[in-house]
Design an enzyme around this catalytic site. Sequence first.
Site, mmCIF file in Angstrom:
data_model
loop_
_atom_site.group_PDB
_atom_site.id
_atom_site.type_symbol
_atom_site.label_atom_id
_atom_site.label_comp_id
_atom_site.label_asym_id
_atom_site.label_seq_id
_atom_site.Cartn_x
_atom_site.Cartn_y
_atom_site.Cartn_z
ATOM 1 N N ASP A 1 -6.707 4.754 2.132
ATOM 2 C CA ASP A 1 -7.364 4.603 0.826
ATOM 3 C C ASP A 1 -6.315 4.884 -0.221
ATOM 4 O O ASP A 1 -5.347 5.621 0.030
ATOM 5 C CB ASP A 1 -8.511 5.595 0.653
ATOM 6 C CG ASP A 1 -8.002 6.972 0.254
ATOM 7 O OD1 ASP A 1 -7.496 7.695 1.140
ATOM 8 O OD2 ASP A 1 -8.058 7.311 -0.936
ATOM 9 N N ASP B 1 -14.573 12.070 0.321
ATOM 10 C CA ASP B 1 -13.557 13.107 0.446
ATOM 11 C C ASP B 1 -14.233 14.464 0.257
ATOM 12 O O ASP B 1 -15.437 14.544 -0.002
ATOM 13 C CB ASP B 1 -12.416 12.880 -0.539
ATOM 14 C CG ASP B 1 -12.839 13.101 -1.976
ATOM 15 O OD1 ASP B 1 -14.017 13.442 -2.222
ATOM 16 O OD2 ASP B 1 -12.001 12.931 -2.873
#
Lengths: 379, 379
Positions: B274, B95
């Site tokens: 996720d 991320d």
Amino acid sequence: MAALSFQLQHNDTGSKARAGLITTDHGQIETPIFMPVGTVGSVKAVSQQLLNSDVKAQIILGNTYHLYLRPGLEVLEKAGGLHRFNGWHKPILTDSGGYQVFSLAGTRKIKEEGVTFQSHIDGSKHLFTPEGVMDIQRTIGGDIIMAFDECPPGGSEYSYARKSLELTHRWLDRCVERFNSTPDKYGYTQNLFPIVQGAMYKDLRKQSCEYIASKNATGNAIGGLSVGEPEPVMYEICDWCCDHLPAEKPRYLMGVGTPWNILECIGMGIDMFDCVMPTRNGRNAMLFTTRGVINIDNKKWEFDYSPIDEGLDSEISNYYSKAYLRHLLKSKEILGLTIASTHNLAFYLWLVKQAREHIIAGDFESWKNNIIPVLKQRL
Amino acid sequence: MAALSFQLQHNDTGSKARAGLITTDHGQIETPIFMPVGTVGSVKAVSQQLLNSDVKAQIILGNTYHLYLRPGLEVLEKAGGLHRFNGWHKPILTDSGGYQVFSLAGTRKIKEEGVTFQSHIDGSKHLFTPEGVMDIQRTIGGDIIMAFDECPPGGSEYSYARKSLELTHRWLDRCVERFNSTPDKYGYTQNLFPIVQGAMYKDLRKQSCEYIASKNATGNAIGGLSVGEPEPVMYEICDWCCDHLPAEKPRYLMGVGTPWNILECIGMGIDMFDCVMPTRNGRNAMLFTTRGVINIDNKKWEFDYSPIDEGLDSEISNYYSKAYLRHLLKSKEILGLTIASTHNLAFYLWLVKQAREHIIAGDFESWKNNIIPVLKQRL
């Protein structure tokens, strides 16, 4: 289904070390052996899969005090015993709970009948008697169960040690009587090991060895060592006890110790060991390796991408690097606890296997004297 | 070595669900897929061995904010990137750190240049800019790296959401420019995914989808959902975004969600997910199973010796019983965290694999509508 048997396979010529084979209804154990401690039915942070694949454990311990309190006997009995409860299908040894109960200083009282103590979980009051502890261990279902003894504190005076030993011997009689009058619970044979006590007094230890030996159990244990005494004293008493215990039965030294303690005591004729050190120290970033001791918290390992220990055939020790393990432990990641504990146990099992091979090869003593300085060094 | 490619293998007829195949330099990923979250380079309590053997993960996440602070970029760079550092050799997605930084309410400041924030570890001050975050993710070494965006808080007003979106788009331009002007660091191709924002406003979301699509990235993500809005709103916005993002690129819905969230969003055309839910909830005794949701803390499981979930081909889910797992978690044993986390992740990977098979078989929609009530029920 048969009682535990012990086959002496090799006596070392340069020392009193022996290689042997213990047979139980849950399989065989090659000695000398180290037994990982599975306090509440789990070796802390290590799965049963890893105990098989990486650690290569042959037998594990369960703690009676902890298992009695949680999950409790009803859960274990309905499961069909600890093996079926936790999925460890090789041998299990349970301690008697005595050591844990005595460690609860202040909240326990010792009487002739037994020991009253308070649970560390909810403060509830309980009584452990020799008979009760036999029944509890029958229900937990260890292949080897231990007599209920009093372990006198380190530094005990002679008079206390003697009185305590007499109590331990009276309790042993009660243990044996109860054990012999109760059946195996789950279809396999359980075995009772008595425990030598006597603090650091050789006459008491000798007396205890002889009394214990007279019970003709399938194996014998030495308790009350590594309780704060200097290392040379521990060695002296261990050696003395080995000399006064039957050679044809396995000898189990309880709660010892460092890798070098284990090698020295193997040289005296000890066959079985247990200790929380590999798991507890692993959780605190101390690694035992084939090259020496590592404090993985140390900044010197920050960029060391080499495997934790290439000297072992444990996958975890070879797969993960020192730098990664250091990072995990510093970040308080659970995986770090698993890797460190699994590695340290794999090292302990490697160590006793090496000892066994060198006993059989006939060069145990020189190997031991060469490797101890290596294992002790701080990397 | 080549950029990420996406092959659409099957479009469902009864829904907008798709089955596809993502190819990266670290291997292929069958979609729809769930990606376990490995915050600091470790999926909490689950070893890389278990991710392969039991979870059957095909790609995992790393968190830029956490990895940047610890172990830090120097350790990762000298290791040759995160794959070599942690031994996970399949694809990794990182991320941008934005979400974590914005979660540090009070200690961070958003400016045009970027975001200043304080470390949760030592309070030190840091600046994340779009360019810096590209460089950081280049160094961490994810196969897929994410654009630096602002994720506006749940319930944001339209005016704030619009301003925030404009900033996110300006930052995206800077990300793309920096990404395109810097080389891959470790010999394999890294891929930049931009992120759609726009809070719960359809016009902003549409505008964002179009802007993001204009970048012609190898994949696109939807952020800013599951931040407190009602479930129907989340579904509506997700569906809307799917309709406005290119069909020939994988669509990644960030941070979502429950098993039923995932199935519903697969039906809208999402390919990648996720979420920390399987690991975090597992550590807190909540198990997702093929038969429904279990609170393993509940006394009703005390004597349930049946496997955790026989519907999975994860060894851990079949080997250990509900009663044993309950005991471990109640006793705060580390192994309990490992078993619960591994099981829940194995369930999530099983779920997306089932979804994929039903998409290919052509009965996804009816299967989904039948299984959601089963998975939702509290056992």
